[in-house]
Motif scaffolding. Sequence first.
Motif, PDB file in Angstrom:
ATOM      1  N   LEU A  58     -44.739  43.672 107.684  1.00  0.00           N
ATOM      2  CA  LEU A  58     -45.669  43.981 106.564  1.00  0.00           C
ATOM      3  C   LEU A  58     -47.102  44.329 106.896  1.00  0.00           C
ATOM      4  O   LEU A  58     -47.862  44.390 105.954  1.00  0.00           O
ATOM      5  CB  LEU A  58     -45.718  42.513 105.828  1.00  0.00           C
ATOM      6  N   ALA A  59     -47.227  44.381 108.114  1.00  0.00           N
ATOM      7  CA  ALA A  59     -48.541  45.061 108.634  1.00  0.00           C
ATOM      8  C   ALA A  59     -48.481  46.894 108.768  1.00  0.00           C
ATOM      9  O   ALA A  59     -49.543  47.229 109.143  1.00  0.00           O
ATOM     10  CB  ALA A  59     -48.829  44.580 110.121  1.00  0.00           C
ATOM     11  N   ALA A  60     -47.232  47.216 108.458  1.00  0.00           N
ATOM     12  CA  ALA A  60     -47.064  48.767 108.517  1.00  0.00           C
ATOM     13  C   ALA A  60     -47.904  49.324 107.563  1.00  0.00           C
ATOM     14  O   ALA A  60     -48.065  49.097 106.396  1.00  0.00           O
ATOM     15  CB  ALA A  60     -45.676  49.005 108.096  1.00  0.00           C
ATOM     16  N   PRO A  61     -48.805  50.449 108.128  1.00  0.00           N
ATOM     17  CA  PRO A  61     -49.413  51.223 107.594  1.00  0.00           C
ATOM     18  C   PRO A  61     -48.738  52.564 107.014  1.00  0.00           C
ATOM     19  O   PRO A  61     -47.680  52.995 107.544  1.00  0.00           O
ATOM     20  CB  PRO A  61     -50.697  51.879 108.415  1.00  0.00           C
ATOM     21  N   GLY A  62     -49.166  53.487 106.064  1.00  0.00           N
ATOM     22  CA  GLY A  62     -48.890  54.711 105.418  1.00  0.00           C
ATOM     23  C   GLY A  62     -47.695  54.854 105.039  1.00  0.00           C
ATOM     24  O   GLY A  62     -46.832  55.760 104.672  1.00  0.00           O
ATOM     25  N   ILE A  84     -38.767  42.909 116.085  1.00  0.00           N
ATOM     26  CA  ILE A  84     -40.217  43.150 115.917  1.00  0.00           C
ATOM     27  C   ILE A  84     -40.179  44.513 115.724  1.00  0.00           C
ATOM     28  O   ILE A  84     -39.896  45.482 116.421  1.00  0.00           O
ATOM     29  CB  ILE A  84     -40.953  42.759 117.227  1.00  0.00           C
ATOM     30  N   VAL A  85     -41.210  44.932 114.391  1.00  0.00           N
ATOM     31  CA  VAL A  85     -41.459  46.218 114.087  1.00  0.00           C
ATOM     32  C   VAL A  85     -42.682  46.843 114.567  1.00  0.00           C
ATOM     33  O   VAL A  85     -43.795  46.435 114.021  1.00  0.00           O
ATOM     34  CB  VAL A  85     -41.186  46.346 112.586  1.00  0.00           C
ATOM     35  N   PRO A  86     -42.679  47.739 115.456  1.00  0.00           N
ATOM     36  CA  PRO A  86     -44.097  48.607 115.639  1.00  0.00           C
ATOM     37  C   PRO A  86     -44.529  49.235 114.274  1.00  0.00           C
ATOM     38  O   PRO A  86     -43.984  49.564 113.357  1.00  0.00           O
ATOM     39  CB  PRO A  86     -43.608  49.688 116.686  1.00  0.00           C
TER      40      PRO A  86
END
Length: 312
Positions: free
Chosen positions: A27-31, A100-102
């Motif tokens: 949920l911190a993913a940008p764009g 864990i998602v980069p």
Amino acid sequence: MSLPRLGVVIVTHRAAEVIDACLDSLLAAPGVALRVVVVDNASPDDTVARLRGRVAPAPHQLEVIEAPNGGFAAGVNRGLERLRADPGLARFWILNPDTIVPPKTPARFATHPAPEGWAMIAGRVLYAEEPGGIQIDGGVIDWRTGVTRNLNQHAPADATPPDPARIDFVTGASLVASRAFIECAGPMPEGYFLYYEEVDWAQRRGTMPILHCPEAVVRHVSGASIGSAGARRRASPFSEWFKHRARIAFLRRWRPRSVPGGLAFAVAKAGQHALRGDGAAARATLAGAFGRGPTRAVREEMARAGIDPARL
């Protein structure tokens, strides 16, 4: 300019120790704008309590569905059904909770170039444990035995990607499916309960291609909730019974003439367990492959997991 959108399905079971780290990273993913549906398969721990307390930051959305434990595919299908009702979603990412998602991975999956009528996108799954090499870059099937093999397994994280034409299936730990594929192939097959669901599903794609996006990386603590073999962990009897049961069922559906090879492989694997002194895993392997019911060790774990044998 609107952000690309991506639907995400996460199926949880006894994931209280890992789900926060997964969602924090996702949920911190940008764009990208993510619509995340977490389907909990009757977790006996406090997974649901942790999920209920979460709020997704804009532009992302988060929804939790509590369900009986009908197996991995049943959970996936519940999530996909909810997401497919949103006409603005064309790509659906099935993601394990022990990943864990980069930051850039979701946007890369959402925007990866794709031809008309594509089926799935495979990303690059790395081991979370050190030294952190590749776990799978897409999978292939040995049709003599039904045994699957992970492409580039244990290779360095920057290894050359495989030719997508070689890929027979995409791991359910990180799998992006197109709306067109789901409409063509139908939901993920639920009869396996665990293992081989995504392998079977991929065989239903016909001529629709599988793509590969090596920049879409996740880190995976493999088998955290079901006892699969990991970088430093042997498979549990629970895992072995379901895995060998599923392999033979898969061969009976897609390559019946290879069932004897699959059974021979199971016998050899049981012998390997026995030589290591793991009689419980040996018995579970044979019971699963030869269509016998779960052994005592497997039944005990099924009871702890809230699995109704009548669903198998």
